[in-house]
Design an enzyme around this catalytic site. Structure first.
Site, PDB file in Angstrom:
ATOM      1  N   ASP A 327       0.811  -1.204   0.000  1.00 39.55           N
ATOM      2  CA  ASP A 327       0.000   0.000   0.000  1.00 39.55           C
ATOM      3  C   ASP A 327       0.856   1.271   0.000  1.00 39.55           C
ATOM      4  O   ASP A 327       2.013   1.262   0.430  1.00 39.55           O
ATOM      5  CB  ASP A 327      -0.882  -0.015   1.244  1.00 39.55           C
ATOM      6  CG  ASP A 327      -2.169   0.785   1.077  1.00 39.55           C
ATOM      7  OD1 ASP A 327      -2.283   1.534   0.091  1.00 39.55           O
ATOM      8  OD2 ASP A 327      -3.060   0.647   1.938  1.00 39.55           O
ATOM      9  N   GLU A 376      -5.220  -1.045  -7.131  1.00 40.31           N
ATOM     10  CA  GLU A 376      -6.222  -0.043  -6.799  1.00 40.31           C
ATOM     11  C   GLU A 376      -6.203   1.025  -7.890  1.00 40.31           C
ATOM     12  O   GLU A 376      -6.777   0.827  -8.940  1.00 40.31           O
ATOM     13  CB  GLU A 376      -5.983   0.551  -5.410  1.00 40.31           C
ATOM     14  CG  GLU A 376      -7.166   1.386  -4.940  1.00 40.31           C
ATOM     15  CD  GLU A 376      -6.930   2.077  -3.615  1.00 40.31           C
ATOM     16  OE1 GLU A 376      -7.923   2.441  -2.966  1.00 40.31           O
ATOM     17  OE2 GLU A 376      -5.767   2.268  -3.224  1.00 40.31           O
ATOM     18  N   GLU A 382     -13.845   2.495  -0.255  1.00 43.89           N
ATOM     19  CA  GLU A 382     -13.319   3.065   0.977  1.00 43.89           C
ATOM     20  C   GLU A 382     -13.396   4.583   0.974  1.00 43.89           C
ATOM     21  O   GLU A 382     -13.228   5.222   2.018  1.00 43.89           O
ATOM     22  CB  GLU A 382     -11.893   2.590   1.226  1.00 43.89           C
ATOM     23  CG  GLU A 382     -10.882   3.066   0.210  1.00 43.89           C
ATOM     24  CD  GLU A 382      -9.501   2.471   0.470  1.00 43.89           C
ATOM     25  OE1 GLU A 382      -8.620   3.229   0.884  1.00 43.89           O
ATOM     26  OE2 GLU A 382      -9.310   1.261   0.276  1.00 43.89           O
TER      27      GLU A 382
END
Length: 830
Positions: A327, A376, A382
């Site tokens: 991430d 992503e 989110e």
């Protein structure tokens, strides 16, 4: 192609109508301008035919036919530039090739679209997470926009993207001045150390179905780096972080998510930020015994260096973890793309699948690296619920590759979710394609919608065929996908509800099909079924911002459902005992394991054996095999295992695992472990704690403690700094934290300068520092606050075997408690 006054233009037409042109084609390097005064020197043409197979995506088997033209030009100084253009049924792409390596400063080609062409553009940021906005090519605001960018003129759509992009080049974005229909390319780096070959500037062109179904970005990418992909498995995953941010820190709550995954035939559970290495191996064993594999989250800076990857990746494999979510990369620079190249190679070597979150968008890497399951690079769930966004993404971001949107949060009384409906949410993992699809409902939310659970139990995430049935960006999307003989379809709307007409022509043939449809009534999902033919159509009533799903399979008399049976694995357990709690180099311990088949059916083809840390070996005993073990029966084995000089040390787990075939044919791994302490080799001479192995480490927030860097919190680690004094060596932590290193009685002195790191932005950091030897406190500090001068710790550690460095919150909350152990040195026997 056109050339006027030494400048190049490429025109792209579809159906006899020009869709766009690219003007002023060329490059500027550090040594020459290859964008003007160009003269054609040679041209070559060829037909390219290729076929390849994907592990993920909208279509597993791909066949590619492209026409390629290579046009070589020179400028007045004699410098050469080759423009390579490829044309296929779904679009056009071009790239530049130079005779050798060069520093590229910019590309000059600009995409020119009709000023009144409708546009759907995403303002650029490096994580590609802004909302798309609808405008026209000319009225879109001045600024930078990310790839992919969608335009429509009449019934022809154009999607601008990049392909073939890795660490040999830099990522690009589109720049625009309001009032103009031109979009130029701006590279992320002012100077790109190019090999001489750029990425592909890609234009997907056609009607909306052609654009949605395009595989052009993958078709242009480099072939797969490896072919043995049996270990690469797409699938649905349970994910707790979005619904319950603190749950990844909770071992027991993660077990609830594992149980929900096992009940609903979800292949994986993703354990996000907050997991602890103390309990993750046990959770992995718990999950695998239930037929669920574990994926875990990393901040990219904890896998940034080769040393970090060499430390973590083998450890994950030993724990039984199957993949990682990495991430917060948030950059399109060449340096970051070089990191992508490195971690893709390393995870492939260790047979770990990977998901890039907080990332760039796909550029064809999933073809080159088949273990890349999703990325992503999208404003996902989110970032909140948005039905309009949901009906734009199938025609923009998801066209170019798997999309980690993290869908499907079912509404409950405590979470009403008026922005979408439960049927809309259930449709998203069909409308969207992602090799790993992370379902964000809690176990309780899933259980509140039995028909939703039932549908998810059947849903694949990689497809043989994909077809757009109908759609308008921002309004409505209906997509059908095939896996083997079964079709799945999902439809979503952004605005007022009404009737959605679904032609069933995608089913093909003249035979009959069983069609099972899930819609909703006042929030409750319900199922209906009918026998239909491909010539029929369905008229489905959907709610405001609603949706539907369906499953279809060939009908035969008596067939009542398309569902494939799902059965959880038998409940089994493994009991492990060890003859000693500690072992030194060259020593052995006796290991015993008992496998018990408890409930849920018999197990077949059982093999019971140790799974040892690297550098350990079995010196006596063999695997125990059993062709059939019925409920209530057990089998045991005994082995002698040895710690070799190169063996893993510290607190280690000696695992005994039973691998067996469950009644549904799956191979299931059921295991447990006994912990022993393998004495590390003691440090010698003058050394640093950051250079020694740590036998135990916990941290209060985010990434693990950092060697020779500050922890950074939500920011990247940086140089250790306390009240303006910097340290090249030391440990950066986030209180409360603890690490233990083995001294083995060989050291006499520990020295450190401790305090709150200067990177604390709020000024609220407050920490206490404690030094322990074999569990006994040797030294400590009062509460130290941000900005205070470093406190000196000079501690006698004579005779200490285990040295522990701990921090605690100073009393005002831990959010800013970035604690530095500056220097952190040891004086030991030579």
């Amino acid at each position: 192609m056109e050339s006027a006054d030494g400048r190049l233009r490429l025109r792209v037409s579809s159906g006899g109508t020009e869709a766009l042109s690219v003007a002023d084609l060329g490059l500027v390097t550090s040594t020459t301008d290859l964008s003007k005064d160009l003269t054609l020197r040679s041209q070559n043409h060829r037909t390219l035919r290729t076929a390849y197979r994907m592990t993920t995506g909208k279509q597993r088997e791909r066949t590619v036919l492209q026409e390629e033209s290579r046009l070589t030009f020179s400028n007045p100084s004699g410098a050469q530039l080759a423009l390579v253009v490829r044309v296929s049924d779904d679009g056009v792409a071009f790239r530049y090739e130079l005779p050798g390596a060069a520093t590229v400063q910019r590309e000059t080609g600009g995409f020119e679209l009709a000023p009144d062409a409708t546009s759907w553009l995403q303002p650029y940021n490096p994580q590609h997470e802004n909302e798309h906005a609808e405008a026209t090519a000319a009225t879109a605001p001045t600024g930078e926009f990310g790839h992919p960018a969608l335009f429509r003129r009449g019934s022809t759509y154009t999607l601008l993207a990049e392909s073939g992009l890795d660490g040999r080049y830099s990522g690009g974005r589109l720049t625009h001045t309001q009032g103009s229909g031109r979009y130029d390319v701006r590279l992320a780096d002012a100077a790109v150390a190019s090999t001489g070959v750029t990425s592909w500037r890609t234009m997907i062109v056609g009607d909306l179905a052609t654009v949605t179904g395009s595989t052009l970005v993958d078709d242009l990418a480099e072939p797969a780096r490896f072919t043995g992909t049996s270990w690469v498995q797409p699938g649905l995953s349970s994910w707790s972080w979005l619904a319950e941010n603190s749950s990844p820190r909770d071992f027991e709550r993660q077990k609830d998510y594992v149980d929900a995954a096992a009940r609903n035939n979800l292949s994986y559970v993703l354990v996000d930020e907050g997991w602890s290495p103390v309990w993750l191996p046990e959770l992995t064993r718990y999950a695998r015994a239930r037929g669920v594999e574990v994926l875990i989250w990393f901040h990219w800076t904890n896998l940034q260096t080769q040393a970090q990857r060499d430390e973590w990746l083998p450890k994950l494999v030993a724990w039984g973890v199957k993949g990682v979510k990495v991430d917060f990369m948030e950059s399109d620079s060449q340096a970051r793309y070089q990191w992508y190249d490195a971690i893709l190679a390393d995870t492939a070597k260790h047979r770990l699948m990977i998901n890039f979150h907080g990332s760039t968008v796909p550029h064809g890497l999933a073809r080159t690296w088949p273990h890349l399951m999703t990325m992503e690079g999208v404003r996902g769930e989110e970032n909140g619920l948005n039905a309009t966004r949901n009906t734009i993404l199938p025609f923009t971001r998801n066209v170019i590759g798997s999309m980690d949107y993290t869908p499907t949060r079912f509404a409950t009384a405590s979470n009403p979710k008026p922005q979408t409906t439960n049927a809309h949410e259930l449709a998203l993992p069909v409308v969207y394609e992602s090799g790993w699809t992370h379902i964000v409902s809690t176990p309780e939310e899933l259980a509140s919608q039995p028909e939703g659970e039932r549908f998810l139990r059947q849903l694949p995430t990689a497809w043989d065929e994909t077809r757009l049935l109908s759609g308008t960006p921002g309004v409505e999307t209906v997509i059908a996908r095939r896996d083997g003989a079964r079709w799945f379809a999902g439809g979503i709307r952004s605005g007022t509800g009404g009737t959605v007409t679904v032609p069933l022509t995608f089913l093909g043939g003249t035979g009959r099909w069983l069609v099972e449809i899930v819609t909703e009534n006042q929030g409750a999902l319900s199922r209906s079924s009918a026998v239909r033919r491909a010539a029929d159509r369905l008229d489905l009533l959907v709610a405001d911002r609603g949706g539907f799903v369906l499953q279809a399979c060939p009908y035969s008399p008596g067939l009542t459902t398309c569902d494939k049976p799902h059965r959880e694995p038998p409940r089994t357990s493994v009991l492990v005992d060890v003859s000693a709690d500690e072992v030194a180099t060259g020593g052995t311990v006796e290991l015993q394991g008992v496998f018990v088949a408890r409930t849920g059916g018999s197990v077949r083809d059982l093999a019971l054996a140790p799974e040892l840390p690297a550098g350990w070996s079995v010196v006596a005993g063999k695997p125990v095999r059993k062709s059939l073990l019925r409920e209530g029966e057990s089998v045991s084995g005994r082995w002698t295992v040895k710690l070799n000089p190169a063996g893993v040390r510290g607190d280690v787990e000696l695992v005994v695992a039973g691998t067996y075939t469950a009644p549904d044919g799956r191979r299931i791994h059921s295991a447990d472990a006994a912990r022993v302490f393998a004495e590390p080799l003691p440090p010698k001479g003058s050394t640093y704690v950051s250079d020694q192995p740590w036998t135990d480490e916990t941290n209060g927030y985010g990434r693990p403690q950092q060697r020779d860097r500050s922890h950074g919190g939500d920011n990247e680690p940086a140089t250790l700094s306390i009240a303006g004094k910097t340290f090249g060596k030391g440990v950066g932590s986030h209180a409360p934290s603890s690490l233990t290193t083995w001294l083995g009685g060989a050291c006499s002195r520990f020295f450190a300068e401790v305090g709150v790191d200067d990177g604390t932005t709020t000024g609220e950091g407050s920490v206490t520092f404690v030094v322990l030897g074999d569990g006994r406190q040797l030294a400590g500090t009062p509460v130290i606050r941000a900005g205070e001068t470093a406190h000196l710790l000079d501690v006698d550690v004579t005779g200490v075997k285990r040295l522990t460095l701990a921090t605690t919150d100073g009393g005002n909350g831990k959010n800013s408690d970035h604690a530095d152990w500056g220097t952190a040195s040891l004086t030991c026997a030579p």
